[in-house]
Write an enzyme that holds these catalytic residues in place. Structure first.
Site, PDB file in Angstrom:
ATOM      1  N   ASN A  11      44.900  40.414  36.523  1.00 56.45           N
ATOM      2  CA  ASN A  11      44.519  41.736  36.017  1.00 56.45           C
ATOM      3  C   ASN A  11      45.797  42.559  35.906  1.00 56.45           C
ATOM      4  O   ASN A  11      46.342  43.011  36.912  1.00 56.45           O
ATOM      5  CB  ASN A  11      43.528  42.392  36.991  1.00 56.45           C
ATOM      6  CG  ASN A  11      43.213  43.827  36.595  1.00 56.45           C
ATOM      7  OD1 ASN A  11      43.574  44.280  35.512  1.00 56.45           O
ATOM      8  ND2 ASN A  11      42.542  44.547  37.489  1.00 56.45           N
ATOM      9  N   LYS A  13      46.204  45.390  34.638  1.00 57.86           N
ATOM     10  CA  LYS A  13      45.968  46.841  34.688  1.00 57.86           C
ATOM     11  C   LYS A  13      46.708  47.512  33.526  1.00 57.86           C
ATOM     12  O   LYS A  13      46.865  46.899  32.471  1.00 57.86           O
ATOM     13  CB  LYS A  13      46.350  47.400  36.059  1.00 57.86           C
ATOM     14  CG  LYS A  13      45.655  46.612  37.181  1.00 57.86           C
ATOM     15  CD  LYS A  13      45.754  47.232  38.537  1.00 57.86           C
ATOM     16  CE  LYS A  13      45.024  46.341  39.548  1.00 57.86           C
ATOM     17  NZ  LYS A  13      45.020  46.880  40.894  1.00 57.86           N
ATOM     18  N   HIS A 101      35.696  47.488  38.308  1.00 57.87           N
ATOM     19  CA  HIS A 101      36.873  47.480  39.186  1.00 57.87           C
ATOM     20  C   HIS A 101      36.888  48.787  39.982  1.00 57.87           C
ATOM     21  O   HIS A 101      36.502  49.843  39.476  1.00 57.87           O
ATOM     22  CB  HIS A 101      38.145  47.337  38.346  1.00 57.87           C
ATOM     23  CG  HIS A 101      39.346  47.083  39.187  1.00 57.87           C
ATOM     24  ND1 HIS A 101      39.992  48.089  39.866  1.00 57.87           N
ATOM     25  CD2 HIS A 101      40.003  45.926  39.491  1.00 57.87           C
ATOM     26  CE1 HIS A 101      40.998  47.559  40.546  1.00 57.87           C
ATOM     27  NE2 HIS A 101      41.029  46.250  40.334  1.00 57.87           N
ATOM     28  N   GLU A 103      39.135  50.765  40.674  1.00 63.58           N
ATOM     29  CA  GLU A 103      39.872  51.868  40.034  1.00 63.58           C
ATOM     30  C   GLU A 103      38.992  52.566  39.012  1.00 63.58           C
ATOM     31  O   GLU A 103      39.043  53.793  38.844  1.00 63.58           O
ATOM     32  CB  GLU A 103      41.165  51.326  39.404  1.00 63.58           C
ATOM     33  CG  GLU A 103      42.193  50.998  40.483  1.00 63.58           C
ATOM     34  CD  GLU A 103      43.137  49.855  40.147  1.00 63.58           C
ATOM     35  OE1 GLU A 103      43.245  49.476  38.972  1.00 63.58           O
ATOM     36  OE2 GLU A 103      43.769  49.337  41.092  1.00 63.58           O
ATOM     37  N   GLU A 169      36.875  42.835  46.195  1.00 58.90           N
ATOM     38  CA  GLU A 169      38.178  43.482  46.303  1.00 58.90           C
ATOM     39  C   GLU A 169      38.082  44.689  47.228  1.00 58.90           C
ATOM     40  O   GLU A 169      37.707  45.777  46.792  1.00 58.90           O
ATOM     41  CB  GLU A 169      38.647  43.961  44.925  1.00 58.90           C
ATOM     42  CG  GLU A 169      38.887  42.859  43.934  1.00 58.90           C
ATOM     43  CD  GLU A 169      39.905  43.277  42.875  1.00 58.90           C
ATOM     44  OE1 GLU A 169      40.859  42.538  42.679  1.00 58.90           O
ATOM     45  OE2 GLU A 169      39.749  44.345  42.266  1.00 58.90           O
ATOM     46  N   GLY A 175      46.886  46.723  45.957  1.00 59.78           N
ATOM     47  CA  GLY A 175      48.184  47.339  45.687  1.00 59.78           C
ATOM     48  C   GLY A 175      48.880  47.857  46.931  1.00 59.78           C
ATOM     49  O   GLY A 175      49.840  48.618  46.848  1.00 59.78           O
ATOM     50  N   SER A 215      46.137  42.344  47.006  1.00 61.65           N
ATOM     51  CA  SER A 215      47.438  41.895  47.510  1.00 61.65           C
ATOM     52  C   SER A 215      47.533  40.377  47.650  1.00 61.65           C
ATOM     53  O   SER A 215      48.161  39.874  48.591  1.00 61.65           O
ATOM     54  CB  SER A 215      47.771  42.587  48.830  1.00 61.65           C
ATOM     55  OG  SER A 215      47.858  43.987  48.634  1.00 61.65           O
TER      56      SER A 215
END
Ligand code: 13P
Length: 253
Positions: A11, A13, A101, A103, A169, A175, A215
């Site tokens: 991904n 992003k 996701h 985010e 996730e 991240g 990560s």
């Protein structure tokens, strides 16, 4: 051991223009061998602006990597400024679509019901939705992780009629360089598999791939993949580095 084929998804992003994207895919493909594609299903999910360029490179260079999108809108077409439909993506040979996701949930306010509509739209265009779920640090510390993930899963996969993938996730691992312990990720993957059994029946639950994301790197991938309910990874930062992403894909070596 299950029959589920490992699936590793990059991904990207909001990173890279289309020229950089072409380079990344080419560099990645130079580092992979035919046997890598045979043993692992590989998907790259660049920003929308790079999909067409990568589609062409994959076709021209006969690279058996698959193309993923990071989002989709559920309407077929019309006055939805800024959105992209499932049929538009499918036309570019996109095979997988990441939906829900964290985010998108946190920054763009997507709800389980939105995620569900997006997953259905992807399926209706014969693409595989990758349905993301995961708890925040606050929820984990309050002992709510399993309940949060189960609720997200139930709301997001309601009424899905085709094959889908689930990506676990944990938000606190994304991240941050702080991945979930393989044991904790495996425990949640088991909870998700159990939830799937209840929701879609044992047969479909057995066929559904569950990915871990947060990560993931060339070092921790091996222990994660050794867990029986973890079938692959959804990789963010490390997927932008062809060396790292290739060694994640080649985790067996
Ligand atoms: P990182 O691998 O950068 O933690 O990102 C994980 C992720 O969000 C993949 O979708």
């Amino acid at each position: 051991m299950s029959d589920r084929r490992p699936l590793i998804v990059g991904n990207w992003k909001m990173n890279g223009n289309h020229l950089e994207a072409i380079q990344m895919v080419q560099k990645l493909s130079y580092r992979l061998e035919e046997t890598d594609y045979e043993s692992v299903e590989i998907v790259v999910a660049p920003p929308f602006t790079s999909l067409r360029s990568i589609q062409i490179v994959l076709e021209q260079d006969r690279i058996p990597m698959k193309l993923g999108a990071q989002n989709v809108y559920w309407a077929e077409k019309g006055a939805y400024t800024g959105e992209v439909s499932a049929t538009m993506l499918a036309k570019m040979n996109v095979t997988h679509v990441i939906v829900g996701h964290s985010e998108r949930r946190a920054i763009f306010g997507e709800t389980d019901s939105d995620v569900n509509k997006k997953a259905k739209a992807a399926l209706s265009a014969d693409m595989t939705p990758i349905v993301c779920v995961g708890e925040t640090l606050e929820q984990r510390e309050a002992g709510e992780a399993e309940a949060v993930v189960t609720n997200q899963l139930n709301g997001s996969i309601k009424g899905l009629e085709g094959a889908f993938v689930v990506a676990y996730e944990p938000v606190w691992a994304i991240g941050t360089g702080r991945n979930a312990l393989p044991e904790d990720a495996a425990l949640m993957a088991r909870v998700i598999r159990e939830g799937l059994r209840e929701r879609v029946g044992s047969d479909r639950a057995e066929l559904t791939s569950i990915l871990y994301g947060g990560s993931v790197n060339p070092v921790n991938i091996k222990d994660l993949m050794a867990k029986s309910d973890i079938d692959g990874a959804l990789v963010g930062g490390a997927s932008l580095d062809p060396d790292k992403f290739a060694s994640i894909i080649r985790y067996r070596i």
